[in-house]
Design an enzyme around this catalytic site. Structure first.
Site, short mmCIF file in Angstrom:
data_model
loop_
_atom_site.label_atom_id
_atom_site.label_comp_id
_atom_site.label_asym_id
_atom_site.label_seq_id
_atom_site.Cartn_x
_atom_site.Cartn_y
_atom_site.Cartn_z
CB THR A 263 142.47 76.11 -50.44
OG1 THR A 263 141.83 75.22 -48.84
CG2 THR A 263 141.70 77.12 -50.83
N GLY A 293 136.83 77.92 -41.77
CA GLY A 293 138.99 78.39 -41.99
C GLY A 293 139.00 80.06 -42.19
CB THR A 314 146.09 76.23 -50.18
OG1 THR A 314 145.67 74.63 -49.47
CG2 THR A 314 147.98 75.74 -50.75
N GLY A 317 144.64 77.08 -42.48
CA GLY A 317 143.71 78.70 -42.03
C GLY A 317 144.24 79.43 -40.83
N1 ASP Z 1 143.36 76.25 -45.91
C1 ASP Z 1 142.57 75.92 -45.93
C2 ASP Z 1 141.49 75.84 -44.05
O1 ASP Z 1 142.22 75.76 -43.07
C3 ASP Z 1 142.44 75.38 -45.99
C4 ASP Z 1 143.67 74.35 -46.86
O2 ASP Z 1 143.67 75.76 -47.46
O3 ASP Z 1 143.56 73.54 -47.20
O4 ASP Z 1 139.91 75.84 -44.01
#
Ligand code: ASP
Length: 417
Positions: A263, A293, A314, A317
């Site tokens: 992210t 997410g 990040t 999620g």
């Molecule tokens: N938080 C994001 C999700 O779960 C993914 C990420 O941040 O890497 O969709």
């Protein structure tokens, strides 16, 4: 005193911290809602904060996301416009596999993108989820905020909205690399049926794979109709096999951990003290189609309050959806905590709420990571992570240029120790 003791001490000292920060202590500070402390805008030192995608990916251009955003902010551009122009750089960069074009796809091999943004001074926000075919979901999220009174558009509706605005719709946002990695994941998740990724690329799957009752496949895929009494078991098997296969690819160095959950969150403040933020992602790699997410959900993967600051995230999620972590961290800052303590207390909340065996490692600790980027109204920043103290970094850009700073970690070791 280790980090956890420190957080406990900090939490106990909240009222004192609030007093130090010039806020009226609230009797319900430890347990209940707290009246917002209104801080008038005051001159600030401009700064932009993001994860490393904001400094490492330039898509062949001269500037990274944080540099582009900082330049815009200091040249008088609207803070959110500048941040979104910044994250458009890694969104369009085919080598950044956690965001936009070339982001790792869902279980069906389709890139589905999530994003949201919040405009501090105007107090509006917009988001899109499970959006297909548009490399810059952050621009669509901003359009939702600017042009409608809705906060979140999803799936086909979000795409139709973007199409109506003239966004170019691509048939496929995969790159050769993201497609190849998806095929490798399929092979690992279902080795009995996906023996040779190259064979699959040529459309030569093994005979019988659609009808084999033992086939591990994403829920909803295939052509079966009617109730399948075995569906719950199949879905559970798929979820377990999917995660295991994905993490084995991280362990084998095929995917950087930062792209498995990849992210970019980018937050900034200008000289007038206006705070905005944006988060954009392809989400969890190989997710069940339609999975959304934390990134497009206000309060989970991003929260901005122009009186207090901005927090984005990040990592896993689902942990932020459960804990509404970004909102929580902003509220803790509102009550007087600095960004570092607010981030640590939020991580501690996540750790405490992680109790299911499948989410715990051998030490009984979360088997995933979550990271926060915190920007206080004062311009003070912090980057905190469940794991990786000092070894992992986040990005900031100030008048001295872009730099990487180490995360402060709550826990020792790594998620899979
Ligand atoms: N938080 C994001 C999700 O779960 C993914 C990420 O941040 O890497 O969709």
């Amino acid at each position: 005193m280790d980090r956890r003791d420190f957080v406990r001490t900090s939490t106990v000292g909240l009222t004192a911290a609030a007093a130090t920060a010039g806020l009226a202590p609230h009797p319900a500070a430890a347990t209940g809602p707290v009246a917002p402390a209104i801080r008038r805008n005051r001159a600030a030192t401009p700064i932009v904060i993001s994860d490393l995608s904001g400094i490492r990916y330039k898509n062949g251009g001269p500037e990274s996301a944080v540099e582009r955003a900082f330049r815009g902010i200091t040249e008088g551009e609207d803070v959110l416009d500048a941040l979104v122009a910044g994250v458009n750089i890694p969104e369009r960069d085919p080598t950044e596999m956690g965001i936009g074009y070339g982001g790792l796809p869902n279980a069906d091999g389709v890139v589905q993108l999530d994003s949201c943004c919040m405009h501090g001074p105007r107090r509006w926000a917009g988001g899109v989820a499970a959006l297909e075919g548009i490399e810059t979901p952050s621009l669509v999220a901003k359009a939702v905020a600017e042009l409608t009174d809705h906060h979140l558009l999803v799936g086909a509706g979000a795409q139709a909205f973007a199409r109506a605005l003239g966004f170019e719709i691509e048939d496929d946002l995969n790159t050769e690399d993201s497609r190849r990695l998806w095929l490798e994941w399929r092979r690992r998740v279902d080795p009995g049926h996906w023996l040779d990724p190259e064979e699959r690329l040529r459309g030569q799957g093994r005979a019988g794979e659609e009808t084999d009752p033992d086939r591990i496949k994403p829920p909803g895929s295939g052509s079966s109709t009617g109730a399948d009494p075995d569906a719950p078991r199949r879905i559970r098997d798929f979820a377990d096999a999917s995660l295991e296969a994905g993490l084995s690819m991280v362990d084998d160095g095929l995917i950087p951990e930062g792209s498995f959950w990849g992210t970019i969150n980018c937050d900034g403040i200008n000289a007038a003290g206006d705070v905005c933020g944006v988060t954009t992602t392809s989400g969890l790699s190989w997710k069940i189609p339609g999975r959304t997410g934390d990134s497009p959900i206000l309060g989970a993967g991003l929260y901005v309050d122009n009186d207090v600051g901005a927090v984005g995230s990040t990592g896993r999620g689902e942990a932020n959806l459960y804990n509404l972590s970004s909102f929580l961290a902003v509220e803790l800052m509102r009550q007087g905590m600095g960004p570092l303590d607010a981030g640590m207390a939020t991580l501690e909340r996540i750790r405490g709420n992680t109790v299911e065996a499948r989410l715990l490692n051998a030490r009984g600790l979360p088997n995933f990571d979550v990271r926060f980027f915190l920007l206080a109204k004062s311009g003070e920043t912090a980057g905190v992570a469940l794991y990786g103290s000092g070894e992992t970094h986040y990005a900031v850009c100030t008048e001295n240029g872009a730099e990487e700073r180490p995360f402060e970690g709550l826990l020792e070791g790594s998620p899979r120790d």
